[in-house]
Design an enzyme around this catalytic site. Structure first.
Site, mmCIF file in Angstrom:
data_model
loop_
_atom_site.group_PDB
_atom_site.id
_atom_site.type_symbol
_atom_site.label_atom_id
_atom_site.label_comp_id
_atom_site.label_asym_id
_atom_site.label_seq_id
_atom_site.Cartn_x
_atom_site.Cartn_y
_atom_site.Cartn_z
ATOM 1 N N ARG A 127 0.117 14.408 12.310
ATOM 2 C CA ARG A 127 0.556 14.158 10.919
ATOM 3 C C ARG A 127 0.910 15.482 10.230
ATOM 4 O O ARG A 127 0.344 15.887 9.233
ATOM 5 C CB ARG A 127 -0.528 13.412 10.141
ATOM 6 C CG ARG A 127 -1.065 12.182 10.825
ATOM 7 C CD ARG A 127 -0.034 11.089 11.117
ATOM 8 N NE ARG A 127 0.539 10.484 9.947
ATOM 9 C CZ ARG A 127 0.000 9.441 9.308
ATOM 10 N NH1 ARG A 127 -1.123 8.951 9.722
ATOM 11 N NH2 ARG A 127 0.583 8.924 8.261
ATOM 12 N N LYS A 168 0.856 -1.211 0.000
ATOM 13 C CA LYS A 168 0.000 0.000 0.000
ATOM 14 C C LYS A 168 0.876 1.239 0.000
ATOM 15 O O LYS A 168 0.648 2.177 -0.779
ATOM 16 C CB LYS A 168 -0.880 0.013 1.241
ATOM 17 C CG LYS A 168 -1.526 1.363 1.545
ATOM 18 C CD LYS A 168 -2.411 1.367 2.765
ATOM 19 C CE LYS A 168 -1.687 1.592 4.041
ATOM 20 N NZ LYS A 168 -1.357 3.003 4.344
HETATM 21 C C1 EPZ Z 1 4.234 6.840 6.091
HETATM 22 O O1 EPZ Z 1 3.514 7.875 6.723
HETATM 23 C C2 EPZ Z 1 3.282 5.654 6.027
HETATM 24 N N1 EPZ Z 1 2.091 6.004 5.260
HETATM 25 C C3 EPZ Z 1 2.862 5.255 7.441
HETATM 26 O O2 EPZ Z 1 2.043 4.086 7.341
HETATM 27 C C4 EPZ Z 1 4.117 4.906 8.244
HETATM 28 O O3 EPZ Z 1 3.740 4.599 9.562
HETATM 29 C C5 EPZ Z 1 5.083 6.085 8.228
HETATM 30 O O4 EPZ Z 1 5.388 6.460 6.866
HETATM 31 C C6 EPZ Z 1 6.395 5.755 8.943
HETATM 32 O O5 EPZ Z 1 6.992 4.643 8.345
HETATM 33 C C7 EPZ Z 1 2.153 5.957 3.907
HETATM 34 O O6 EPZ Z 1 3.184 5.676 3.322
HETATM 35 C C8 EPZ Z 1 0.874 6.273 3.162
HETATM 36 P P1 EPZ Z 1 6.393 10.274 8.193
HETATM 37 P P2 EPZ Z 1 4.111 9.397 6.702
HETATM 38 O O7 EPZ Z 1 6.301 11.490 7.344
HETATM 39 O O8 EPZ Z 1 4.786 9.644 5.407
HETATM 40 C C9 EPZ Z 1 6.324 13.582 11.628
HETATM 41 C C10 EPZ Z 1 0.153 2.748 7.697
HETATM 42 O O9 EPZ Z 1 -0.350 2.230 8.715
HETATM 43 N N2 EPZ Z 1 6.354 14.561 10.525
HETATM 44 O O10 EPZ Z 1 7.646 9.467 8.173
HETATM 45 O O11 EPZ Z 1 3.036 10.314 7.121
HETATM 46 C C11 EPZ Z 1 4.971 12.893 11.696
HETATM 47 O O12 EPZ Z 1 4.080 13.685 12.448
HETATM 48 C C12 EPZ Z 1 0.657 4.172 7.729
HETATM 49 O O13 EPZ Z 1 0.289 2.149 6.591
HETATM 50 C C13 EPZ Z 1 6.490 15.915 10.837
HETATM 51 O O14 EPZ Z 1 6.601 16.302 12.000
HETATM 52 O O15 EPZ Z 1 5.201 9.272 7.874
HETATM 53 C C14 EPZ Z 1 5.290 11.593 12.364
HETATM 54 O O16 EPZ Z 1 5.324 11.778 13.761
HETATM 55 C C15 EPZ Z 1 0.466 4.831 9.091
HETATM 56 N N3 EPZ Z 1 6.480 16.814 9.812
HETATM 57 C C16 EPZ Z 1 6.705 11.282 11.865
HETATM 58 O O17 EPZ Z 1 7.235 12.499 11.350
HETATM 59 C C17 EPZ Z 1 6.363 16.418 8.493
HETATM 60 O O18 EPZ Z 1 6.389 17.288 7.589
HETATM 61 C C18 EPZ Z 1 6.738 10.219 10.779
HETATM 62 O O19 EPZ Z 1 6.028 10.723 9.687
HETATM 63 C C19 EPZ Z 1 6.218 15.042 8.216
HETATM 64 C C20 EPZ Z 1 6.225 14.126 9.244
#
Ligand code: EPZ
Length: 451
Positions: A146, A47
Site C-alpha cells: 500500500r 465506505k
Molecule cells: C482504494 O484503495 C480502496 N480503499 C480499496 O478498497 C480498493 O481496493 C482500491 O482503492 C482499488 O479500487 C479505499 O477507498 C479506502 P489505489 P487505495 O491507490 O486508494 C498502488 C476495500 O476493500 N499504489 O488505487 O489504497 C497500490 O500499492 C479497500 O474496501 C502505489 O504503488 O488504492 C496498489 O497496488 C481495499 N503507489 C494499487 O496502486 C501509490 O502512491 C492500487 O492502489 C498508491 C497506490
C-alpha cells in the site's frame, strides 16, 4: 452516550480490533450452510466514498453534513481522526455533522493511521487548509505494501516540500500552485488526495491518468457543492481551478457497489434470489456481465439489481482492473462462486500485490484453488464443507462467510472485526435474507465448527 445523543457505538461498530488488527476481544461469525438466500438489501452508503467525504469536509471552515454514512468501524475510526485534528463531529442515524471551523491540529496520530491506512486521505485536505501536515506512514496491510509514492510526488508537483523521517511524512508548503500531475497508475487514493489539495492550489491543476471510480465522482460532486471548480471527474483527466474559498455543504453518499456485489453473490452461490436497491447500476457492468456469463439471470431496474442462478454455474476467467474494470474488491467473493462452477476458471489480480491471502482458508473449506503470482486457478465444481477459518482482511472475510453459506455443516469465520470495518451489520443483513448466521462476541464457538 455519544455527543450525538445515541448509544455509544458497540465494540463491533468501532472495530475494536486494537492497533495491529489483533482483536482485543474474540469475535466470529458462525454460519450454517444450506439455506437459499432470498430478499432485498437496501444498500448502505459506500465506505470508500464516505471516508473521503469526511476528510474533504476539513477543506471548509464551516460545518458540513454528510448523509447515508454507514455505521461501520472505519467510519468511527475516521470520526476519531477528525476529532483528533480538532473538528467537532456528531453522528446520528446515518447523518454526520462535521464542524472543522476551529483551529485544526496539523498531526494525524500514528495509532489511528495504523488502524486504518485510509486515514492518509486527510493529508491533502490538511495541506490545503493549513499549508502543512504531519502524517504517520500508513504501513502495509494484508493485501499489499500500500505505497503512497504517487500521493507524495503529486503534492511535490503542486509545490509542497516533503520529508519522511521517524515513520512520519512531514509536508510543508508556502502556498500550493496548480500544475499538470501525471499519475503512473490510476491510484484511487492519490487521485482523491490530489483532487482535494488542488482545490487550494492557485491556478489550474490537471490530474492525468486519474482514477475513474464512482467514489471519485461522488467526492468531486461534494467538493463542487462546497464551491470547488472541477471538470472531468470520472474520466482519466480531471481539471481543478483552485484558489476558491470553500464553504460547508450537505451531501448524500452514493450506495456501496461492493456491498451490492457481495450480497448478489451470496444469493447466487446459495441458488437464491437476491436484489439490491439504491444503486446506480452502471457502476457494476463488468461484474454483472461476468455473472451473466456464468449463467446467472441478472435483471437491472431503476437503481435495483436482481440476480438468480437458474442452473449450474459456468466457469469464467476474471481479471481485476481499475474502474470500469472488474473491481478488485469483489475478487475474493467471486472466487467462491467460481469454486462451484462446472469447470476451471482463471482469476488474475492486477491491482494489489497480495490479494490471494484468503485462498488457503477457502481451500480449508474444500475449494480447489492454486495460485502462482498474480494468477489463481479455481477448479470446480467443489462441495464445500464447514470448518473454522480466519478472515485475513475485509473482503476475504466476506468471501469466507459466503462460502459458509453454501458449505455443508457449520463454518466459523474468525476475525469478524475485519468484516465489521466495511459492512454495516453484515450478520443482520444475511439473516434478513434467510441465512442461518450467529455473531459470537468475546469467545469462539465451542470446539471445531466443522461438524
Ligand atoms: C482504494 O484503495 C480502496 N480503499 C480499496 O478498497 C480498493 O481496493 C482500491 O482503492 C482499488 O479500487 C479505499 O477507498 C479506502 P489505489 P487505495 O491507490 O486508494 C498502488 C476495500 O476493500 N499504489 O488505487 O489504497 C497500490 O500499492 C479497500 O474496501 C502505489 O504503488 O488504492 C496498489 O497496488 C481495499 N503507489 C494499487 O496502486 C501509490 O502512491 C492500487 O492502489 C498508491 C497506490
Amino acid at each position: 452516550m455519544t455527543s450525538a445523543g445515541r448509544p455509544r457505538p458497540t465494540a463491533h461498530e468501532t472495530g475494536d480490533a486494537g492497533v495491529n488488527g489483533v482483536g482485543t476481544e474474540r469475535r466470529s461469525l458462525l454460519v450454517r450452510g444450506g439455506r437459499r438466500l432470498v430478499g432485498e438489501v437496501i444498500l448502505a452508503g459506500a465506505k470508500n466514498s464516505a471516508l473521503k467525504l469526511m476528510a474533504a469536509s476539513l477543506l471548509a471552515d464551516e460545518p458540513s453534513t454528510i448523509r447515508r454514512v454507514p455505521r461501520i468501524a472505519d467510519v468511527f475510526t475516521m470520526i476519531e481522526m477528525l476529532r483528533a485534528l480538532g473538528a467537532e463531529v456528531t453522528f446520528d442515524d446515518g447523518e454526520l455533522r462535521i464542524d472543522p471551523s476551529g483551529q485544526l491540529n496539523d498531526c494525524a496520530p500514528y495509532e489511528l493511521v495504523r488502524r486504518m491506512r485510509a486515514s492518509i486521505i486527510v493529508m491533502g485536505p490538511m495541506v490545503a487548509r493549513l499549508g502543512r501536515a504531519t502524517i504517520a506512514m500508513p504501513g502495509g496491510c494484508n493485501i499489499g505494501p500500500r505505497r503512497i509514492d504517487f500521493h507524495i510526488r503529486g503534492l511535490q508537483k503542486l509545490g509542497a516540500a516533503i520529508e519522511i523521517e521517524h515513520g512520519f511524512i512531514k509536508v510543508t508548503c508556502d502556498g500550493l500552485r496548480g500544475a499538470v500531475v501525471p499519475l503512473d497508475y490510476p491510484s484511487v487514493g492519490a487521485t482523491e488526495n490530489l483532487l482535494m489539495a488542488a482545490t487550494a492550489a492557485r491556478g489550474t491543476t490537471v490530474i492525468e491518468n486519474a482514477a475513474r471510480e464512482p467514489e471519485i465522482v461522488d467526492l468531486a460532486k461534494f467538493l463542487m457543492s462546497m464551491g470547488a471548480h472541477i471538470e472531468g471527474a470520472g474520466s482519466s483527466s480531471i481539471a481543478i481551478e483552485g484558489g476558491h474559498a470553500l464553504h460547508g455543504a450537505i451531501h448524500e453518499v452514493i450506495a456501496d457497489r461492493i456491498e451490492a456485489g457481495t450480497y448478489l453473490l451470496a444469493g447466487v452461490v446459495t441458488g437464491g434470489d437476491v436484489s439490491v436497491s439504491g444503486l446506480n447500476p452502471p457502476c457494476l457492468e463488468l461484474f454483472l456481465n461476468k455473472l451473466r456469463a456464468m449463467g446467472v439471470q441478472v435483471d437491472e431496474g431503476d437503481r435495483t439489481i436482481r440476480a438468480r442462478a437458474l442452473g449450474p454455474l459456468q466457469p469464467v476467467d476474471v481479471s481485476t482492473l481499475p474502474h470500469p474494470g472488474f473491481a478488485t474488491d469483489l475478487q475474493a467473493q467471486f472466487m467462491v462462486a467460481l469454486s462451484l462452477a462446472e469447470g476451471t476458471s482463471i482469476v488474475t489480480e492486477n491491482v494489489f500485490e497480495n490479494r490471494f491471502a484468503v485462498v488457503d482458508e477457502l481451500n480449508r473449506l474444500g475449494a480447489g484453488i492454486t495460485t502462482s503470482g498474480h494468477h489463481a486457478v479455481v477448479s470446480g465444481p467443489r462441495q464445500l464443507t464447514g470448518s473454522v477459518v480466519e478472515a485475513p482482511d475485509l473482503r476475504g472475510g466476506a468471501a469466507l462467510a459466503i462460502a459458509g453459506l453454501v458449505a455443508e455443516g457449520a463454518t466459523e469465520v474468525r476475525g469478524l472485526h475485519h468484516i465489521d470495518r466495511g459492512y454495516e451489520v453484515f450478520d443482520v443483513r444475511l439473516a434478513a435474507l434467510g441465512a442461518d448466521v450467529e455473531r459470537i462476541e468475546g469467545r469462539y464457538a465451542a470446539g471445531s465448527a466443522g461438524r
